[in-house]
Write a protein that holds these residues in place. Sequence first.
Motif, mmCIF file in Angstrom:
data_model
loop_
_atom_site.group_PDB
_atom_site.id
_atom_site.type_symbol
_atom_site.label_atom_id
_atom_site.label_comp_id
_atom_site.label_asym_id
_atom_site.label_seq_id
_atom_site.Cartn_x
_atom_site.Cartn_y
_atom_site.Cartn_z
ATOM 1 N N VAL A 249 -39.604 15.431 -11.509
ATOM 2 C CA VAL A 249 -40.018 16.091 -10.422
ATOM 3 C C VAL A 249 -41.477 16.621 -10.911
ATOM 4 O O VAL A 249 -41.827 17.341 -11.938
ATOM 5 C CB VAL A 249 -39.379 17.375 -10.051
ATOM 6 N N THR A 250 -42.907 16.259 -10.145
ATOM 7 C CA THR A 250 -44.005 16.882 -10.314
ATOM 8 C C THR A 250 -44.354 18.320 -9.901
ATOM 9 O O THR A 250 -43.561 18.864 -9.238
ATOM 10 C CB THR A 250 -45.011 16.030 -9.505
ATOM 11 N N SER A 251 -45.332 18.749 -10.660
ATOM 12 C CA SER A 251 -45.563 20.200 -10.222
ATOM 13 C C SER A 251 -46.168 20.286 -8.901
ATOM 14 O O SER A 251 -45.815 21.480 -8.146
ATOM 15 C CB SER A 251 -46.421 20.579 -11.193
ATOM 16 N N ALA A 360 -47.343 20.229 7.869
ATOM 17 C CA ALA A 360 -48.509 19.859 6.808
ATOM 18 C C ALA A 360 -47.892 19.768 5.455
ATOM 19 O O ALA A 360 -48.231 18.898 4.696
ATOM 20 C CB ALA A 360 -49.574 21.051 6.847
ATOM 21 N N ALA A 361 -46.860 20.596 5.146
ATOM 22 C CA ALA A 361 -46.311 20.662 3.848
ATOM 23 C C ALA A 361 -45.719 18.993 3.650
ATOM 24 O O ALA A 361 -45.705 18.331 2.342
ATOM 25 C CB ALA A 361 -45.369 21.472 3.630
ATOM 26 N N ILE A 362 -44.969 18.590 4.441
ATOM 27 C CA ILE A 362 -44.368 17.325 4.456
ATOM 28 C C ILE A 362 -45.525 16.119 4.280
ATOM 29 O O ILE A 362 -45.301 15.283 3.557
ATOM 30 C CB ILE A 362 -43.469 17.120 5.533
ATOM 31 N N SER A 363 -46.587 16.457 4.743
ATOM 32 C CA SER A 363 -47.517 15.299 4.940
ATOM 33 C C SER A 363 -48.210 15.360 3.416
ATOM 34 O O SER A 363 -48.429 14.337 2.791
ATOM 35 C CB SER A 363 -48.642 15.544 5.802
ATOM 36 N N ALA A 364 -48.449 16.610 2.940
ATOM 37 C CA ALA A 364 -48.913 16.533 1.512
ATOM 38 C C ALA A 364 -47.899 16.027 0.800
ATOM 39 O O ALA A 364 -48.435 15.252 -0.462
ATOM 40 C CB ALA A 364 -49.007 18.225 1.171
ATOM 41 N N ALA A 365 -46.574 16.244 0.623
ATOM 42 C CA ALA A 365 -45.616 15.759 -0.296
ATOM 43 C C ALA A 365 -45.655 14.155 -0.115
ATOM 44 O O ALA A 365 -45.516 13.516 -1.296
ATOM 45 C CB ALA A 365 -44.128 16.054 0.200
ATOM 46 N N GLY A 366 -45.782 13.687 1.059
ATOM 47 C CA GLY A 366 -46.048 12.092 1.003
ATOM 48 C C GLY A 366 -47.256 11.602 0.362
ATOM 49 O O GLY A 366 -47.335 10.447 0.077
ATOM 50 N N GLU A 367 -48.119 12.401 0.162
ATOM 51 C CA GLU A 367 -49.423 11.973 -0.797
ATOM 52 C C GLU A 367 -49.481 12.063 -2.163
ATOM 53 O O GLU A 367 -50.206 11.786 -2.651
ATOM 54 C CB GLU A 367 -50.449 12.621 -0.132
ATOM 55 N N VAL A 368 -48.037 12.686 -2.752
ATOM 56 C CA VAL A 368 -48.251 12.591 -4.362
ATOM 57 C C VAL A 368 -48.026 11.479 -4.868
ATOM 58 O O VAL A 368 -47.066 10.655 -4.433
ATOM 59 C CB VAL A 368 -46.962 13.582 -4.680
ATOM 60 N N PRO A 369 -48.942 11.188 -5.706
ATOM 61 C CA PRO A 369 -49.009 9.836 -6.161
ATOM 62 C C PRO A 369 -47.857 9.485 -6.834
ATOM 63 O O PRO A 369 -47.075 9.996 -7.653
ATOM 64 C CB PRO A 369 -50.344 9.673 -7.259
ATOM 65 N N GLY A 370 -47.376 7.917 -6.833
ATOM 66 C CA GLY A 370 -46.353 7.439 -7.631
ATOM 67 C C GLY A 370 -45.118 8.103 -7.347
ATOM 68 O O GLY A 370 -43.847 7.572 -7.667
ATOM 69 N N GLY A 430 -60.636 8.178 -4.506
ATOM 70 C CA GLY A 430 -59.746 8.091 -5.466
ATOM 71 C C GLY A 430 -59.117 9.118 -6.083
ATOM 72 O O GLY A 430 -58.260 9.059 -6.923
ATOM 73 N N ARG A 431 -59.341 10.261 -5.576
ATOM 74 C CA ARG A 431 -58.684 11.622 -6.318
ATOM 75 C C ARG A 431 -57.351 12.067 -5.515
ATOM 76 O O ARG A 431 -57.582 11.966 -4.150
ATOM 77 C CB ARG A 431 -59.676 12.635 -6.198
ATOM 78 N N ASP A 432 -56.570 12.373 -6.195
ATOM 79 C CA ASP A 432 -55.335 13.080 -5.457
ATOM 80 C C ASP A 432 -55.501 14.481 -5.446
ATOM 81 O O ASP A 432 -55.478 14.943 -6.486
ATOM 82 C CB ASP A 432 -54.214 12.527 -6.250
ATOM 83 N N ARG A 433 -56.095 15.118 -4.237
ATOM 84 C CA ARG A 433 -56.406 16.581 -4.342
ATOM 85 C C ARG A 433 -55.298 17.477 -4.455
ATOM 86 O O ARG A 433 -55.447 18.775 -4.387
ATOM 87 C CB ARG A 433 -57.431 16.688 -3.220
ATOM 88 N N ALA A 434 -53.934 16.817 -4.178
ATOM 89 C CA ALA A 434 -52.785 17.858 -4.439
ATOM 90 C C ALA A 434 -52.444 17.960 -5.901
ATOM 91 O O ALA A 434 -51.695 18.812 -6.165
ATOM 92 C CB ALA A 434 -51.718 16.927 -3.712
#
Length: 440
Positions: A249-251, A360-370, A430-434
């Motif tokens: 699980v990522t931070s 918005a939190a669900i959208s942010a979770a969907g962008e966590v790389p990998g 190219g950056r994952d700002r999350a």
Amino acid sequence: MGRDVRGSVLAVLVVFASSGFVMGQALARVPAVRDHLGADTGALGLALMGMGLGSLLAMPFTGWLVDRFGSRRVVTVAVALGCLGWSAVAVVPSVPVLLAVLVLTGTNVGIWDVGMNIQGTHVEQARSRSLMPFFHAAFSGGAVLGAGSGALAAWLGIGLAQLPVLAVVGAVAGVWGASRFVPEAPPEEPGAATARAEDGVPARAEDGVPAGATAPAVAAEHGAPAGATATGHDEHDEQAPQRPARRGVTSAELLIGLICLAGALAEGSANDWLALLLVDVHGAPAAFGALTLTAFNLTMMIGRLLGGPAIERFGRAAVVRAGGALAAAAILVVTLSSSLGLALAGGLLWGLGVATIFPAAISAAGEVPGRGNRAITVVSTIAYGAFLFGAPTIGLLAEVAGLDRALFIVVGFLVLLLVLSPVMREKSGGRDRAGAAMVG
């Protein structure tokens, strides 16, 4: 013509609305269920916790189910079984049986919830638009319509036969919408970008390609058939093998989950306690308490309709931060003011403030790389803990300090949200700002 591989916005809206509708029409008849069983409030409250318990048991496994079978199949089955569970509430003979039925119903509702959010995130990313607030507005609208239908049935003297009839309506709509879901892009393996580069295949959004580029589009650029995915399978083949998500699980997931939990706690505490707070603490008439709760739900729906354009203009982190601050201030107005007019205004602002936090939190979770679908599963599970444990925790604190002071715990979580809000920033280039430092 083949199905649009970006997914159908209408289909996702219908599935969200049907979920809210079926839940709303059932919860509106809780007093009738209590009378049917002859149960006291305490026993009924314990039985109702079965919904949250079932959801929490199922949610951690939903990401794996969607990875394995695709959200179309998973949500279709969950819709059918969930609506069957809501229907069964009409004929349960005792409180223990009601508890068992609600645990099973909650299991399918939890899978339904996570599955439709996964598809919604896929559609949102494929279309490069902030759509998740609109999807959650559809859920709120469906809940209002369902609750209104239940209230009308109660006013007309219709018994619990309403539950299976309206559940069938919700099931038909939900299955129709889910049948139009499309396969989600598979999650990335660590090092997959390097492997693609060596094979001459362009990288994805997190590797520097514009966020709107989809796997089918990349495949098309290299001569693959228009209906094929990057792995070469037809768009309808949901059982195609997919790359496994990153382990642990990522931070980022944990921090986004805490933000989502704060929003869920603020939303759930209003539904559970707002009317009672006004009646018992401020001495308002029961009708005024119901009016204020209605105002809360209406402004929450309006806030979700406005949330998409606001996020696109000001950014996800800024909108969530503003919403958290507004909700915290509104709760303080409702709890500290003796004016019923200010309390009504506080209820309106409370709903407007919390409206965009969860989607918005669900959208942010969907962008966590990998991490793909697994991140949405983790964040949803953390958030739904608020619905399971929030009401009894506030209730226990209310016994000691009073209901108005007990709600300060919600303000505390919203302050935490303000501190953590930078993790909600959208990906850029190219950056994952999350951020995604591994912790497990």
